[in-house]
Design an enzyme around this catalytic site. Sequence first.
Site, PDB file in Angstrom:
ATOM      1  N   ARG A   1      -0.242 -15.174   2.628  1.00  0.00           N
ATOM      2  CA  ARG A   1      -0.944 -14.785   3.860  1.00  0.00           C
ATOM      3  C   ARG A   1      -2.413 -15.204   3.805  1.00  0.00           C
ATOM      4  NH1 ARG A   1       0.584  -8.622   4.448  1.00  0.00           N
ATOM      5  NH2 ARG A   1       0.703  -8.839   2.195  1.00  0.00           N
TER       6      ARG A   1
ATOM      7  N   GLU B   1      -4.184  -6.602  -4.302  1.00  0.00           N
ATOM      8  CA  GLU B   1      -2.806  -7.050  -4.529  1.00  0.00           C
ATOM      9  C   GLU B   1      -2.694  -7.557  -5.960  1.00  0.00           C
ATOM     10  OE1 GLU B   1      -1.933  -9.051  -0.352  1.00  0.00           O
ATOM     11  OE2 GLU B   1      -0.423  -9.526  -1.861  1.00  0.00           O
TER      12      GLU B   1
ATOM     13  N   CYS C   1      -6.174  -9.127   3.423  1.00  0.00           N
ATOM     14  CA  CYS C   1      -7.175  -8.130   3.855  1.00  0.00           C
ATOM     15  C   CYS C   1      -8.512  -8.716   4.306  1.00  0.00           C
ATOM     16  CB  CYS C   1      -7.439  -7.135   2.722  1.00  0.00           C
ATOM     17  SG  CYS C   1      -6.035  -6.082   2.407  1.00  0.00           S
TER      18      CYS C   1
ATOM     19  N   PHE D   1      -8.316   1.029  -1.512  1.00  0.00           N
ATOM     20  CA  PHE D   1      -9.115  -0.107  -1.997  1.00  0.00           C
ATOM     21  C   PHE D   1      -8.301  -0.880  -3.036  1.00  0.00           C
ATOM     22  CE2 PHE D   1     -12.027   3.350  -0.779  1.00  0.00           C
ATOM     23  CZ  PHE D   1     -12.761   2.715   0.216  1.00  0.00           C
TER      24      PHE D   1
ATOM     25  N   GLY E   1      -9.371 -15.519   0.940  1.00  0.00           N
ATOM     26  CA  GLY E   1      -8.251 -15.327   1.852  1.00  0.00           C
ATOM     27  C   GLY E   1      -7.487 -14.074   1.489  1.00  0.00           C
TER      28      GLY E   1
ATOM     29  N   VAL F   1       0.835  -1.208   0.000  1.00  0.00           N
ATOM     30  CA  VAL F   1       0.000   0.000   0.000  1.00  0.00           C
ATOM     31  C   VAL F   1       0.873   1.262   0.000  1.00  0.00           C
ATOM     32  CG1 VAL F   1      -1.690   1.349   1.324  1.00  0.00           C
ATOM     33  CG2 VAL F   1      -1.968  -1.119   1.100  1.00  0.00           C
TER      34      VAL F   1
ATOM     35  N   LYS G   1      -4.051 -15.872  -4.370  1.00  0.00           N
ATOM     36  CA  LYS G   1      -4.701 -15.648  -5.662  1.00  0.00           C
ATOM     37  C   LYS G   1      -3.599 -15.510  -6.710  1.00  0.00           C
ATOM     38  CE  LYS G   1      -5.065 -10.628  -5.587  1.00  0.00           C
ATOM     39  NZ  LYS G   1      -5.902  -9.454  -5.779  1.00  0.00           N
TER      40      LYS G   1
HETATM   41  C1  UDX Z   1      -8.989  -7.178  -1.254  1.00  0.00           C
HETATM   42  C2  UDX Z   1      -9.990  -6.134  -1.788  1.00  0.00           C
HETATM   43  O1  UDX Z   1     -10.488  -6.570  -3.057  1.00  0.00           O
HETATM   44  C3  UDX Z   1      -9.312  -4.770  -1.912  1.00  0.00           C
HETATM   45  O2  UDX Z   1     -10.257  -3.819  -2.356  1.00  0.00           O
HETATM   46  C4  UDX Z   1      -8.778  -4.403  -0.531  1.00  0.00           C
HETATM   47  O3  UDX Z   1      -8.193  -3.151  -0.528  1.00  0.00           O
HETATM   48  C5  UDX Z   1      -7.785  -5.457  -0.070  1.00  0.00           C
HETATM   49  O4  UDX Z   1      -8.453  -6.717  -0.033  1.00  0.00           O
HETATM   50  P1  UDX Z   1      -6.984  -8.609  -2.240  1.00  0.00           P
HETATM   51  O5  UDX Z   1      -6.739  -9.090  -0.854  1.00  0.00           O
HETATM   52  O6  UDX Z   1      -5.823  -8.188  -3.070  1.00  0.00           O
HETATM   53  O7  UDX Z   1      -7.966  -7.348  -2.224  1.00  0.00           O
HETATM   54  O8  UDX Z   1      -7.719  -9.803  -2.987  1.00  0.00           O
HETATM   55  P2  UDX Z   1      -9.048  -9.964  -3.845  1.00  0.00           P
HETATM   56  O9  UDX Z   1      -8.731  -9.880  -5.284  1.00  0.00           O
HETATM   57  O10 UDX Z   1     -10.132  -9.129  -3.340  1.00  0.00           O
HETATM   58  O11 UDX Z   1      -9.373 -11.499  -3.506  1.00  0.00           O
HETATM   59  C6  UDX Z   1      -9.643 -11.902  -2.154  1.00  0.00           C
HETATM   60  C7  UDX Z   1      -9.897 -13.398  -2.070  1.00  0.00           C
HETATM   61  O12 UDX Z   1     -11.125 -13.726  -2.689  1.00  0.00           O
HETATM   62  C8  UDX Z   1      -8.830 -14.248  -2.774  1.00  0.00           C
HETATM   63  O13 UDX Z   1      -8.597 -15.408  -2.004  1.00  0.00           O
HETATM   64  C9  UDX Z   1      -9.488 -14.568  -4.098  1.00  0.00           C
HETATM   65  O14 UDX Z   1      -8.991 -15.727  -4.705  1.00  0.00           O
HETATM   66  C10 UDX Z   1     -10.937 -14.715  -3.691  1.00  0.00           C
HETATM   67  N1  UDX Z   1     -11.899 -14.470  -4.775  1.00  0.00           N
HETATM   68  C11 UDX Z   1     -11.994 -13.241  -5.342  1.00  0.00           C
HETATM   69  C12 UDX Z   1     -12.735 -15.489  -5.177  1.00  0.00           C
HETATM   70  O15 UDX Z   1     -12.683 -16.620  -4.649  1.00  0.00           O
HETATM   71  N2  UDX Z   1     -13.656 -15.229  -6.156  1.00  0.00           N
HETATM   72  C13 UDX Z   1     -13.786 -14.008  -6.733  1.00  0.00           C
HETATM   73  O16 UDX Z   1     -14.684 -13.855  -7.599  1.00  0.00           O
HETATM   74  C14 UDX Z   1     -12.923 -12.972  -6.328  1.00  0.00           C
END
Ligand code: UDX
Length: 437
Positions: free
Chosen positions: A329, A153, A258, A150, A255, A14, A322
Amino acid sequence: MTERRVAVIGTGYVGLTTGACLASLGHRVVCADADPGKVERLRRAEVDILEPGLPELVQEGLDSDLLQFVGDTPAAVRDADVVFLCLPTPMGAGGAADLAAVEAVAGEIRAELPHGAVVVNKSTVPVGTADRVAALLGRPDVSVVSNPEFLREGRAVHDFLHPDRIVVGGAEAEAARRVAELYTDLAAPLVVTDAASAELTKYAANFFLAMKLSFANNLATLCERFGADIGDVTAGIGHDPRIGAAFLQPGPGWGGSCLPKDTHALLSVCEAAGIDFPLLRATIETNVEHQARLVERVAAQSSRGDGSLDGVRLALYGLVFKAGTADLRDSPALAIARQLRERGAELYAYDPALTEARPDLSDLVTLVDDPLKAAEGAEAVLVLTEWPDFLELDWEEVAARLDGRLVHDFRNVLDQERLERAGLVRQSIGSPYTMAG
Ligand code: UDX
């Protein structure tokens, strides 16, 4: 746009994204980090996180002299109009956010801030933290504002430069406006509000996203049971703009750094305030139950036939939380791996982002550098991260190495026909399947 002098404290994904992007918008930015080695590396534009576009922006900032890296936090703020706190707020005891880093930095900079500076909480912090930081600073001439990020990653630079919205909240409208002005060139919708509303907005956003995912994963179970297809159902509902198609892809649970931390922190805040929020509890519990169900599904189809996985060799494709990151984490893949291991499975894992040896994972999995090696002698494959590389694998070769035919596609990324042609049985999430074994 007025050029501002900005200090950014903390150069995690961030902070570094914020610093490099603000410099690219023409502001003069000093980034401070307590880790001297990291500061040295950043001065050479060496970025140790996987964030597309970030090394290039750091290099540009260094070349233009608009971006500097220092190890001395007080020195970084001495000349700043705006100071961003981008510090870790990990999950502490009982799920509450641990604010030790924010509090320590507030103490370090309180005497150094120039008259009239604005301090911005960018890290995700509980409601009331802006007031707490203001109290710790004890500087009536300095305003504290909340400006949550927002950033996803792996897409942080893109999200910073193309925001859906900018939220700035503080007790003094003038201070909030000064922070909002930093982003003038980004032309995003602006919500200017009080600090508590801005702080709560961040938790509300991450809770809502997690809730959508728990909903999608539960819906996938219904689809499996009733012979429906989750992709069609989510497309069918997603066209309704009140629902929206994004963030409904089922998977092995949600996961990352965040969503788990922020949902637990919000729950802890609610509990402390004596407020019951059943939807929030259910969102978290559903994630845990969903993962347990997937493990059960793997065990039920194993050659052991008794629910245990004693000595059963499995290939795990993907461990990071992801695709597009190297971040483990709170990875759902690790949560599932732990449960498989508890049942006695022997796990061979491949992840394209994990190319170095990982002694920290050695009790859990044997990490290999090739998906075919992971498949060697395994009874089944589990796809746990949605790396596009997995679609393009030579599945005939995978089939030749396997000692079984089952591929659990827990990210719904593989091609059914291609796997069938390779003689494999693909089972996805959210469409009916016949029990193998
Ligand atoms: C998230 C928020 O999206 C972001 O706005 C905030 O600032 C930080 O947290 P991030 O942790 O980078 O971002 O991951 P994100 O892309 O949101 O995915 C979160 C989890 O959900 C991952 O484990 C991902 O694989 C899962 N996911 C996401 C799904 O299983 N299906 C989806 O359709 C989207």
